[in-house]
Design a protein around this motif. Sequence first.
Motif, PDB file in Angstrom:
ATOM      1  N   PHE A   1     -24.780   2.991  10.091  1.00  0.00           N
ATOM      2  CA  PHE A   1     -25.599   2.044   9.344  1.00  0.00           C
ATOM      3  C   PHE A   1     -24.732   1.043   8.579  1.00  0.00           C
ATOM      4  CE2 PHE A   1     -29.251   5.172   9.451  1.00  0.00           C
ATOM      5  CZ  PHE A   1     -30.040   4.380  10.263  1.00  0.00           C
ATOM      6  N   ALA A   2     -23.584   1.483   8.109  1.00  0.00           N
ATOM      7  CA  ALA A   2     -22.693   0.573   7.385  1.00  0.00           C
ATOM      8  C   ALA A   2     -22.187  -0.549   8.284  1.00  0.00           C
ATOM      9  CB  ALA A   2     -21.517   1.348   6.800  1.00  0.00           C
ATOM     10  N   LEU A   3     -22.012  -0.258   9.564  1.00  0.00           N
ATOM     11  CA  LEU A   3     -21.578  -1.292  10.511  1.00  0.00           C
ATOM     12  C   LEU A   3     -22.679  -2.322  10.786  1.00  0.00           C
ATOM     13  CD1 LEU A   3     -19.629   0.861  13.123  1.00  0.00           C
ATOM     14  CD2 LEU A   3     -18.663  -0.781  11.489  1.00  0.00           C
ATOM     15  N   HIS A   4     -23.937  -1.930  10.630  1.00  0.00           N
ATOM     16  CA  HIS A   4     -25.064  -2.795  10.959  1.00  0.00           C
ATOM     17  C   HIS A   4     -25.785  -3.349   9.735  1.00  0.00           C
ATOM     18  CE1 HIS A   4     -24.336  -0.523  14.644  1.00  0.00           C
ATOM     19  NE2 HIS A   4     -24.800  -1.591  15.260  1.00  0.00           N
ATOM     20  N   THR A   5     -25.254  -3.073   8.546  1.00  0.00           N
ATOM     21  CA  THR A   5     -25.866  -3.566   7.310  1.00  0.00           C
ATOM     22  C   THR A   5     -24.785  -4.057   6.356  1.00  0.00           C
ATOM     23  OG1 THR A   5     -25.752  -1.390   6.253  1.00  0.00           O
ATOM     24  CG2 THR A   5     -27.779  -1.915   7.448  1.00  0.00           C
ATOM     25  N   CYS A   6     -25.230  -4.814   5.370  1.00  0.00           N
ATOM     26  CA  CYS A   6     -24.311  -5.281   4.332  1.00  0.00           C
ATOM     27  C   CYS A   6     -25.087  -5.442   3.027  1.00  0.00           C
ATOM     28  CB  CYS A   6     -23.691  -6.611   4.745  1.00  0.00           C
ATOM     29  SG  CYS A   6     -22.550  -7.258   3.521  1.00  0.00           S
ATOM     30  N   PRO A   7     -24.710  -4.706   1.980  1.00  0.00           N
ATOM     31  CA  PRO A   7     -25.371  -4.896   0.691  1.00  0.00           C
ATOM     32  C   PRO A   7     -25.124  -6.317   0.208  1.00  0.00           C
ATOM     33  CG  PRO A   7     -23.951  -2.964   0.663  1.00  0.00           C
ATOM     34  CD  PRO A   7     -23.688  -3.681   1.930  1.00  0.00           C
ATOM     35  N   ASP A   8     -26.168  -6.987  -0.184  1.00  0.00           N
ATOM     36  CA  ASP A   8     -26.069  -8.389  -0.571  1.00  0.00           C
ATOM     37  C   ASP A   8     -25.948  -8.545  -2.081  1.00  0.00           C
ATOM     38  OD1 ASP A   8     -25.971 -11.119  -0.068  1.00  0.00           O
ATOM     39  OD2 ASP A   8     -28.146 -11.342  -0.233  1.00  0.00           O
ATOM     40  N   ARG A   9     -26.907  -7.987  -2.807  1.00  0.00           N
ATOM     41  CA  ARG A   9     -26.883  -8.121  -4.263  1.00  0.00           C
ATOM     42  C   ARG A   9     -27.796  -7.075  -4.896  1.00  0.00           C
ATOM     43  NH1 ARG A   9     -30.198 -12.202  -2.350  1.00  0.00           N
ATOM     44  NH2 ARG A   9     -32.232 -12.315  -3.343  1.00  0.00           N
ATOM     45  N   LEU A  10     -27.605  -6.876  -6.192  1.00  0.00           N
ATOM     46  CA  LEU A  10     -28.443  -5.987  -6.988  1.00  0.00           C
ATOM     47  C   LEU A  10     -29.011  -6.820  -8.127  1.00  0.00           C
ATOM     48  CD1 LEU A  10     -29.368  -3.071  -7.720  1.00  0.00           C
ATOM     49  CD2 LEU A  10     -27.302  -2.907  -9.099  1.00  0.00           C
TER      50      LEU A  10
ATOM     51  N   TRP B   1     -21.145   1.935  -0.283  1.00  0.00           N
ATOM     52  CA  TRP B   1     -22.241   1.802   0.674  1.00  0.00           C
ATOM     53  C   TRP B   1     -22.002   2.631   1.939  1.00  0.00           C
ATOM     54  CZ3 TRP B   1     -27.083   0.922   0.700  1.00  0.00           C
ATOM     55  CH2 TRP B   1     -27.753   0.579   1.864  1.00  0.00           C
ATOM     56  N   LYS B   2     -20.810   2.553   2.495  1.00  0.00           N
ATOM     57  CA  LYS B   2     -20.504   3.272   3.742  1.00  0.00           C
ATOM     58  C   LYS B   2     -20.658   4.781   3.542  1.00  0.00           C
ATOM     59  CE  LYS B   2     -16.890   3.810   7.219  1.00  0.00           C
ATOM     60  NZ  LYS B   2     -15.551   3.394   7.623  1.00  0.00           N
ATOM     61  N   GLU B   3     -20.222   5.269   2.424  1.00  0.00           N
ATOM     62  CA  GLU B   3     -20.321   6.696   2.130  1.00  0.00           C
ATOM     63  C   GLU B   3     -21.782   7.130   1.940  1.00  0.00           C
ATOM     64  OE1 GLU B   3     -19.076   9.547  -1.537  1.00  0.00           O
ATOM     65  OE2 GLU B   3     -17.672   7.974  -0.982  1.00  0.00           O
ATOM     66  N   ILE B   4     -22.594   6.257   1.388  1.00  0.00           N
ATOM     67  CA  ILE B   4     -23.995   6.590   1.115  1.00  0.00           C
ATOM     68  C   ILE B   4     -24.835   6.584   2.380  1.00  0.00           C
ATOM     69  CG2 ILE B   4     -26.090   5.758  -0.048  1.00  0.00           C
ATOM     70  CD1 ILE B   4     -24.193   4.859  -2.348  1.00  0.00           C
ATOM     71  N   VAL B   5     -24.682   5.566   3.229  1.00  0.00           N
ATOM     72  CA  VAL B   5     -25.555   5.441   4.401  1.00  0.00           C
ATOM     73  C   VAL B   5     -24.935   5.953   5.693  1.00  0.00           C
ATOM     74  CG1 VAL B   5     -26.821   3.486   3.448  1.00  0.00           C
ATOM     75  CG2 VAL B   5     -24.853   3.065   4.905  1.00  0.00           C
ATOM     76  N   GLY B   6     -23.659   6.180   5.708  1.00  0.00           N
ATOM     77  CA  GLY B   6     -22.999   6.631   6.934  1.00  0.00           C
ATOM     78  C   GLY B   6     -22.359   5.459   7.666  1.00  0.00           C
ATOM     79  N   GLU B   7     -21.427   5.784   8.524  1.00  0.00           N
ATOM     80  CA  GLU B   7     -20.631   4.755   9.195  1.00  0.00           C
ATOM     81  C   GLU B   7     -21.462   3.843  10.097  1.00  0.00           C
ATOM     82  OE1 GLU B   7     -16.705   4.467  12.048  1.00  0.00           O
ATOM     83  OE2 GLU B   7     -17.037   6.263  10.838  1.00  0.00           O
TER      84      GLU B   7
END
Length: 119
Positions: A63-72, A55-61
């Motif tokens: 956005f990664a600090l302000h988001t969290c993937p929950d589920r797929l 996730w961090k690599e896809i959206v950038g540092e």
Amino acid sequence: MTPDLRAKVLSEWRGYREKPAQPDRTQGVGETLEKVMRQLGLAERLTEGQILAAWKEIVGEWFALHTCPDRLREGILYIRVVQSSVHYELDRNWKPKIIQKLKARFGASRVRDIRFRIG
């Protein structure tokens, strides 16, 4: 000298027939694990773990600090977002780019849409 010819010559020289060599059927652990998980119906969980890790690599540092993937679930990736302003920015401006990156990395059938949730 080909392997078959070599084996034939050696068996004649030794005076007995050698069994033909068995083909090498070894596999890497990753290949085997992926195959087993697919057979058990856990392939989506495997992809979910890969997406969370990347996730961090896809959206950038930032956005990664302000988001969290929950589920797929069923091709929809649910993302928890810290603030409404970040939610708006991601949903309106970045969503198509993120989906494009996810599809390029994990395949078009794995992630069809993203839903952002404040929480």
